[in-house]
Design an enzyme around this catalytic site. Structure first.
Site, PDB file in Angstrom:
ATOM      1  N   ASP A 151      33.664  48.014  51.138  1.00  0.00           N
ATOM      2  CA  ASP A 151      34.226  46.678  50.935  1.00  0.00           C
ATOM      3  C   ASP A 151      33.620  45.770  51.990  1.00  0.00           C
ATOM      4  O   ASP A 151      33.717  46.060  53.182  1.00  0.00           O
ATOM      5  CB  ASP A 151      35.747  46.720  51.099  1.00  0.00           C
ATOM      6  CG  ASP A 151      36.404  47.526  49.997  1.00  0.00           C
ATOM      7  OD1 ASP A 151      36.768  46.947  48.965  1.00  0.00           O
ATOM      8  OD2 ASP A 151      36.523  48.763  50.166  1.00  0.00           O
TER       9      ASP A 151
ATOM     10  N   ASP B 233      41.810  46.972  37.172  1.00  0.00           N
ATOM     11  CA  ASP B 233      42.923  47.223  38.100  1.00  0.00           C
ATOM     12  C   ASP B 233      44.178  47.375  37.257  1.00  0.00           C
ATOM     13  O   ASP B 233      44.623  46.413  36.621  1.00  0.00           O
ATOM     14  CB  ASP B 233      43.095  46.052  39.073  1.00  0.00           C
ATOM     15  CG  ASP B 233      41.931  45.941  40.048  1.00  0.00           C
ATOM     16  OD1 ASP B 233      41.224  46.949  40.239  1.00  0.00           O
ATOM     17  OD2 ASP B 233      41.720  44.850  40.620  1.00  0.00           O
TER      18      ASP B 233
END
Lengths: 218, 257
Positions: B12, B131
């Protein structure tokens, strides 16, 4: 200076292969020039030619024919070492089942088939399509491009269609995904891979390094 | 000859730096994504996923350069996600050397974007990142919905219907994150992963919740994942990629050694 032309006919990511070739050149200390181009003159002036391809075969073939890349590849195959990768390899065959059926270049005797929606493995398990990831390649015929590549090395594949050929003598490597698949073929001064050597870490970079030194003989 | 299950470390990044922390003893700068990616590649990672959480436009330029730098040193597949909204974004990332892009919110906003992207660049490079969060209550049949904006926005879209539609539109792979499990270290949502994996023909990457190596095994054997993605267990050197592969191999999972 070793001049490598990567044929650019507008289909997909050619930067990976150019970067991998440059990396191999840096590692070996060899002076290389890598050009990404569709210019017939520049490709004719190169020492070696890479014919890549990603995406759908119909779009690839349309661009190949529109940009006269068929003639460029045919000329290159007569004169110098050529490495075809993935859809580049498939485009050399006679015909592909993809997109409802597409005529390919017919430079090699083979056809391109779909894995099918109901593919199963050795234990009856369901196999996903595309065949995506690292699979082993058995070297069934010696070739200069296999130098220092251990037999059964894993290479990175991503494809939903695979080459079948009745000309077994041209198959240099096989893999298996529900069915035996042609992983590599060689004919005169052309070598073609279904997998992506530029994404296959050590084994792939070794194969590319061998290509940079290959004179086109078997 | 069998296809290996993939282990994918995830970076990330924000403004060109790895966030969420990375701790490598023998690395000069643990925040440099290029060093981290190279380190994982050398350690035997099967792919790298780079998720850009940068908000600003200037930051996005940095991301392109970072992807370029990673791609010139890392010769395994590289997926770039975060903020991919237009065909131009995809082209920029592919030109920078990414092999695949992960599309998340933009797919929900405009599903046809996935169709256009797959037609233009090929399904092989279009990953749809999903998600999902469980919305069924205890005792009800399991049901998950799609969330966007890091799990804040509920969309009302059923997760299973959504992945089927995305694959029909040309997604070549699904990156499935359980919002219930993300960051918990209690393991993947195996029921979710299995349901998604069985619903589509394309490979599914399980993500969210890995805390130990057994979780990776469970993701493959019970969650029927084709690949497993993890960040923190690798970043903090709790486990190395090789340990993960040995552990998986010992339980009969085919891995690339």
């Amino acid at each position: 200076m070793n001049k490598i032309a990567v044929i650019d006919y507008g289909m997909g990511n050619l930067h990976s292969v150019a970067k991998a070739i440059e990396h191999v050149g840096r590692e070996s200390g060899e002076k290389l020039e890598v050009i990404v181009t569709a210019d017939a003159k520049k490709i004719a002036a190169a020492d070696r030619v890479i014919f890549p391809g990603v995406g759908a075969i119909r779009d690839c073939m349309a661009e190949i024919l529109r940009l006269d890349v068929d003639q460029i590849v045919e000329d290159a195959m007569k004169a110098k070492p050529v490495l075809a990768i993935c859809v580049g390899m498939q485009a050399l065959m006679r015909h592909s089942e993809e997109n409802g059926g597409v005529d390919c270049l017919g430079f090699l005797d083979g056809d391109v088939r779909y894995f099918g929606d109901a593919l199963t493995g050795a234990n009856g398990e369901r196999l996903k399509v595309p065949h995506m990831g690292w699979n082993q390649v058995k070297q069934i015929k010696p070739h200069p491009l296999w130098k220092d590549v251990p037999d059964n090395s894993r290479f990175y594949f991503v494809h939903s269609y695979y080459v079948q050929t009745e000309k077994r003598e041209m198959v240099t490597g096989i893999s298996n995904y529900g069915t035996d698949i042609v992983a590599t073929v060689a004919a005169d001064n052309i070598f073609a891979t279904q997998f992506h050597p530029e994404k296959s870490q050590t084994a792939g970079l070794t194969l590319l390094s061998n290509f940079l030194r290959w004179d086109g003989s078997a | 000859m069998t296809l290996a299950k993939r282990i994918i470390p995830c970076l990330d990044c924000e403004n060109g730096r790895v966030v969420k922390g990375v701790k490598f003893l023998d690395i000069r700068d643990a925040g440099d994504p290029v060093e981290v990616a190279k380190r994982y590649c050398d350690a035997g990672a099967d792919e790298i996923t780079f998720l850009d959480i940068t908000a600003s436009h200037e930051g996005r330029e940095t991301t392109v350069h970072t992807v370029e730098a990673i791609a010139s040193q890392v010769f395994i597949p590289l997926t770039v996600g975060g903020g991919i909204r237009t065909l131009e974004d995809i082209r920029a990332m592919l030109n920078a050397g990414a092999d695949k892009v992960a599309i998340n919110t933009a797919a929900v906003v405009n599903p046809d974007f996935v169709r256009e992207a797959a037609q233009r660049f090929g399904s092989q490079c279009i990953v749809v990142a999903v998600d999902a969060k469980q919305v069924s209550r205890e005792g009800e049949a399991l049901k998950w919905e799609i969330f966007t904006h890091g799990g804040r926005n509920q969309t009302g879209i059923d997760a299973i219907e959504w992945v089927k539609r995305m694959v029909e539109y040309g997604a070549g792979e699904i990156l499935l994150t359980s919002m219930d499990r993300d960051g918990t270290k209690i393991g993947f949502d195996l029921a979710l992963n299995r349901a998604v994996s069985r619903a589509v023909l394309v490979p599914v990457i399980a993500s969210g919740g890995v805390g130990n190596l057994q979780h990776l095994v469970d993701g493959v054997l019970e969650g029927e994942a084709d690949a497993v993605l993890a960040a923190s267990i690798f970043h903090f050197q709790e486990y190395s990629i090789q340990e993960a592969k040995q552990f998986m191999a010992a339980q009969g999972i085919e891995v690339r050694s």
